[in-house]
Design an enzyme around this catalytic site. Structure first.
Site, PDB file in Angstrom:
ATOM      1  N   LYS A 173       0.783  -1.248   0.000  1.00 48.88           N
ATOM      2  CA  LYS A 173       0.000   0.000   0.000  1.00 48.88           C
ATOM      3  C   LYS A 173       0.815   1.300   0.000  1.00 48.88           C
ATOM      4  O   LYS A 173       1.014   1.937   1.047  1.00 48.88           O
ATOM      5  CB  LYS A 173      -0.933   0.010   1.220  1.00 48.88           C
ATOM      6  CG  LYS A 173      -1.899  -1.153   1.261  1.00 48.88           C
ATOM      7  CD  LYS A 173      -2.867  -1.031   2.407  1.00 48.88           C
ATOM      8  CE  LYS A 173      -3.851  -2.178   2.434  1.00 48.88           C
ATOM      9  NZ  LYS A 173      -3.276  -3.487   2.735  1.00 48.88           N
ATOM     10  N   ASP A 205     -13.202  -8.167  -6.274  1.00 51.96           N
ATOM     11  CA  ASP A 205     -13.094  -8.892  -5.004  1.00 51.96           C
ATOM     12  C   ASP A 205     -14.360  -8.554  -4.215  1.00 51.96           C
ATOM     13  O   ASP A 205     -14.667  -7.377  -4.039  1.00 51.96           O
ATOM     14  CB  ASP A 205     -11.823  -8.366  -4.320  1.00 51.96           C
ATOM     15  CG  ASP A 205     -11.696  -8.737  -2.860  1.00 51.96           C
ATOM     16  OD1 ASP A 205     -12.676  -9.219  -2.274  1.00 51.96           O
ATOM     17  OD2 ASP A 205     -10.615  -8.526  -2.307  1.00 51.96           O
TER      18      ASP A 205
END
Ligand code: GTP
Length: 289
Positions: free
Chosen positions: A151, A209
């Protein structure tokens, strides 16, 4: 070709729905998520599906019966440990899928890339516009995986490809997965394979997802037919407004209710005057999220 599907997670981010139904059985466009995923795999030549189960295995087994194989863990083994446990008797190249991703991925092309590279493992990647919320995968020009990048702060990423949750494995890789404890394939096994036969393949097309409330809703919006989907066994009273939404079997919408870009779960009763926008509605007629 055999596929191992990881469906043993608790799905904590989708509570309370996952307190009684495991994430892979949650409806997407009025069919259990796993039916979509297995249909996609069958369409690409997968003839054996092994479900790697743990949490709430019974509803899955009851639904699919002998059509599939089941490896039920005595305790959660993590994604890596689960692969080793479920694939213990597999001695050929096989596919692994996270049991919470809807995709149009060309599995045949993924497997061909794996073979062309002589890879030990290949990760399917998906390109995202905003990579700041994801773990990223950095690759070289020939598809070799160079690094995993966690991230990055917004605006700083020079990589835009994320792990798409579909892999091809050579069985020898299973020996790299420690036994006797939970092991993450993403955090422990793949990093160990960098520079040692790990390749990537970037897929095209839809990818979603379903693991968070926002993405569960988005998956329904993307996989329903244009305009929406109302189960024939739902009751929509005259004067109810249902627009671009999914309404499940046995749901009832009273006159004056208004539901837009939302999911009304099976059996939900929506009262007159109720208004839902971009929400998921539970059996009690209230927004789950
Ligand atoms: P959250 O609790 O909301 O993070 O969901 P999750 O439990 O599903 O975890 P995550 O989304 O990270 O899992 C990715 C995939 O791996 C899902 O398809 C899970 O079902 C599966 N998975 C995660 N942990 C295990 C495990 O210990 N055993 C098995 N068999 N599958 C697992």
């Amino acid at each position: 070709m055999i596929a191992v599907l990881l469906v043993g997670g608790e799905g904590t981010r989708l509570r309370p729905l996952t307190e009684w139904l495991p994430k892979p059985m949650l409806p997407i466009a009025n069919r259990p998520f796993l039916e979509h995923q297995i249909g996609q795999l069958r369409g690409h030549g997968i003839d054996r599906v092994v479900l790697s189960c743990g949490y709430l295995a019974e509803p899955i087994r009851e639904h699919f019966g002998d059509e599939l194989e089941y490896a039920v863990e005595p305790e959660p083994l993590g994604t890596g440990g689960a692969i080793r446990f479920a694939a213990a008797n597999i001695d050929e190249t096989f596919v692994v899928c996270n049991g919470d991703v809807l995709t149009d991925l060309d599995l045949g092309a993924l497997i061909a890339a794996h073979r062309d590279h002589g890879a030990r493992a290949t990760i399917a990647l998906h390109r995202v516009a905003d990579p700041s919320a994801y773990g990223l995968v950095r690759t070289g020009q020939d598809g070799v995986v160079n690094a995993f990048v966690e991230k990055p702060p917004p605006g700083t990423a020079d990589v835009h490809t994320i792990n798409a949750g579909t892999y091809v494995f050579e069985p020898e890789v299973l020996e790299l997965i420690p036994t006797g404890r939970a092991v993450s394939v993403e955090r422990e096994v793949f990093p160990e394979l960098v520079g040692a036969g790990l390749f990537a393949f970037t897929g095209e097309g839809r990818w979603r997802d379903i693991g968070t409330p926002a993405s569960y809703l988005a998956a329904n919006m993307e996989w329903m037919p244009a305009g929406g989907l109302v189960d024939p066994a739902a009751v929509i009273e005259a004067g109810a407004d249902v627009t671009e939404s999914v309404v499940g079997a046995g749901a009832r919408l009273a006159s004056g209710a208004s539901v837009r870009r939302s999911v009304v779960l099976p059996g939900a009763s929506v009262e007159a005057g109720a208004v839902f926008r971009d929400q998921v509605v539970g059996r009690d007629g209230r927004a789950v999220w």
